[in-house]
Design a protein around this motif. Structure first.
Motif, mmCIF file in Angstrom:
data_model
loop_
_atom_site.group_PDB
_atom_site.id
_atom_site.type_symbol
_atom_site.label_atom_id
_atom_site.label_comp_id
_atom_site.label_asym_id
_atom_site.label_seq_id
_atom_site.Cartn_x
_atom_site.Cartn_y
_atom_site.Cartn_z
ATOM 1 N N LEU A 160 2.112 1.691 -3.425
ATOM 2 C CA LEU A 160 0.994 2.060 -4.260
ATOM 3 C C LEU A 160 0.648 3.722 -4.018
ATOM 4 O O LEU A 160 0.658 4.448 -5.014
ATOM 5 C CB LEU A 160 -0.401 1.304 -3.925
ATOM 6 C CG LEU A 160 -1.463 1.891 -4.697
ATOM 7 C CD1 LEU A 160 -1.404 1.586 -6.277
ATOM 8 C CD2 LEU A 160 -2.724 1.039 -4.374
ATOM 9 N N ALA A 161 0.925 4.175 -2.899
ATOM 10 C CA ALA A 161 0.873 5.518 -2.533
ATOM 11 C C ALA A 161 2.028 6.299 -3.300
ATOM 12 O O ALA A 161 1.382 7.418 -3.870
ATOM 13 C CB ALA A 161 1.031 5.817 -1.082
ATOM 14 N N VAL B 258 0.841 -1.356 0.000
ATOM 15 C CA VAL B 258 -0.036 0.104 -0.099
ATOM 16 C C VAL B 258 0.721 1.236 -0.050
ATOM 17 O O VAL B 258 0.572 2.175 -0.801
ATOM 18 C CB VAL B 258 -1.045 -0.081 1.026
ATOM 19 C CG1 VAL B 258 -1.649 1.267 1.349
ATOM 20 C CG2 VAL B 258 -1.934 -1.182 1.010
ATOM 21 N N THR C 19 -5.795 4.678 -10.916
ATOM 22 C CA THR C 19 -4.431 4.034 -10.393
ATOM 23 C C THR C 19 -4.972 3.173 -9.147
ATOM 24 O O THR C 19 -4.159 2.474 -8.624
ATOM 25 C CB THR C 19 -3.235 4.974 -10.390
ATOM 26 O OG1 THR C 19 -3.138 5.469 -11.659
ATOM 27 C CG2 THR C 19 -1.912 4.380 -9.775
ATOM 28 N N TYR C 20 -5.254 4.218 -8.188
ATOM 29 C CA TYR C 20 -5.727 3.546 -6.708
ATOM 30 C C TYR C 20 -6.633 2.310 -6.909
ATOM 31 O O TYR C 20 -6.151 1.427 -6.142
ATOM 32 C CB TYR C 20 -6.362 4.701 -5.975
ATOM 33 C CG TYR C 20 -6.874 4.328 -4.497
ATOM 34 C CD1 TYR C 20 -6.125 3.974 -3.615
ATOM 35 C CD2 TYR C 20 -8.067 3.934 -4.423
ATOM 36 C CE1 TYR C 20 -6.440 3.610 -2.351
ATOM 37 C CE2 TYR C 20 -8.636 3.523 -3.283
ATOM 38 C CZ TYR C 20 -7.955 3.231 -2.195
ATOM 39 O OH TYR C 20 -8.272 2.734 -1.105
ATOM 40 N N GLY D 133 -4.768 -0.536 -8.458
ATOM 41 C CA GLY D 133 -3.522 -0.751 -7.588
ATOM 42 C C GLY D 133 -4.193 -1.828 -6.255
ATOM 43 O O GLY D 133 -3.545 -2.640 -6.192
ATOM 44 N N MET D 134 -5.224 -1.379 -5.871
ATOM 45 C CA MET D 134 -5.557 -1.984 -4.860
ATOM 46 C C MET D 134 -6.282 -3.392 -5.198
ATOM 47 O O MET D 134 -6.290 -4.380 -4.428
ATOM 48 C CB MET D 134 -6.895 -1.163 -3.985
ATOM 49 C CG MET D 134 -6.451 -0.147 -3.020
ATOM 50 S SD MET D 134 -5.016 -0.530 -1.668
ATOM 51 C CE MET D 134 -6.200 -1.197 -0.801
ATOM 52 N N ILE E 242 0.862 6.705 -6.912
ATOM 53 C CA ILE E 242 -0.411 7.414 -7.050
ATOM 54 C C ILE E 242 0.186 8.909 -6.916
ATOM 55 O O ILE E 242 -0.331 9.867 -7.788
ATOM 56 C CB ILE E 242 -1.294 7.128 -5.867
ATOM 57 C CG1 ILE E 242 -1.957 6.065 -6.257
ATOM 58 C CG2 ILE E 242 -2.435 8.226 -5.923
ATOM 59 C CD1 ILE E 242 -3.081 5.320 -4.959
ATOM 60 N N MET F 275 -5.468 9.480 -11.219
ATOM 61 C CA MET F 275 -5.041 9.019 -9.972
ATOM 62 C C MET F 275 -5.986 8.056 -9.392
ATOM 63 O O MET F 275 -5.408 7.027 -8.645
ATOM 64 C CB MET F 275 -4.972 10.555 -8.867
ATOM 65 C CG MET F 275 -4.244 10.214 -7.775
ATOM 66 S SD MET F 275 -4.102 11.654 -6.697
ATOM 67 C CE MET F 275 -5.600 11.912 -6.280
ATOM 68 N N MET F 276 -7.275 8.219 -9.410
ATOM 69 C CA MET F 276 -8.106 7.234 -8.775
ATOM 70 C C MET F 276 -8.316 5.953 -9.417
ATOM 71 O O MET F 276 -8.424 5.018 -8.747
ATOM 72 C CB MET F 276 -9.682 7.999 -8.631
ATOM 73 C CG MET F 276 -9.699 9.082 -7.846
ATOM 74 S SD MET F 276 -9.210 9.048 -6.240
ATOM 75 C CE MET F 276 -10.589 7.858 -5.745
#
Length: 108
Positions: A15-16, A12, A35-36, A39-40, A19, A32-33
């Motif tokens: 991932l941050a 995480v 990607t979040y 990624g999650m 982002i 960006m969202m």
């Protein structure tokens, strides 16, 4: 803290960083969202499943594991065993996902 929790926190955190880089590079909240969420989903798909359950025969997936079924090998630090078919499926699914994500991010 368990090894799985440490790996999840590290994933995480990485991932941050990705982002923040995507936000800086694209200046787009939508990208960006995306990607979040992608990624999650990737992190959840690899780190969180109970691989000991899935390593059983497919007919046993719906039944809980019994205490006597746990072995030193299944409770050790390696939760993900290498199976060629599983790796091919993971490679195809995650490769396609990364390709689609990259195409979304790179198109302005």
């Amino acid at each position: 803290m368990k090894n799985v929790e440490k790996n999840f926190q590290l994933s995480v955190a990485c991932l941050a960083v990705v982002i923040v880089f995507i936000a800086w590079y694209t200046q787009s909240l939508q990208k960006m969202m995306a990607t979040y969420f992608i990624g999650m989903l990737g992190i959840i798909g690899v780190l969180l499943p109970d691989w000991e359950s899935f390593d059983q025969s497919m007919s046993q997936w719906g039944t809980p594991l019994k205490v006597d079924e746990f072995t030193v090998e299944s409770c050790g630090s390696v939760r993900f065993r290498f199976y060629p078919v599983r790796m091919v499926i993971f490679t195809i699914v995650y490769g396609l996902g990364l390709y689609k994500w990259w195409m979304f991010i790179s198109i302005e």
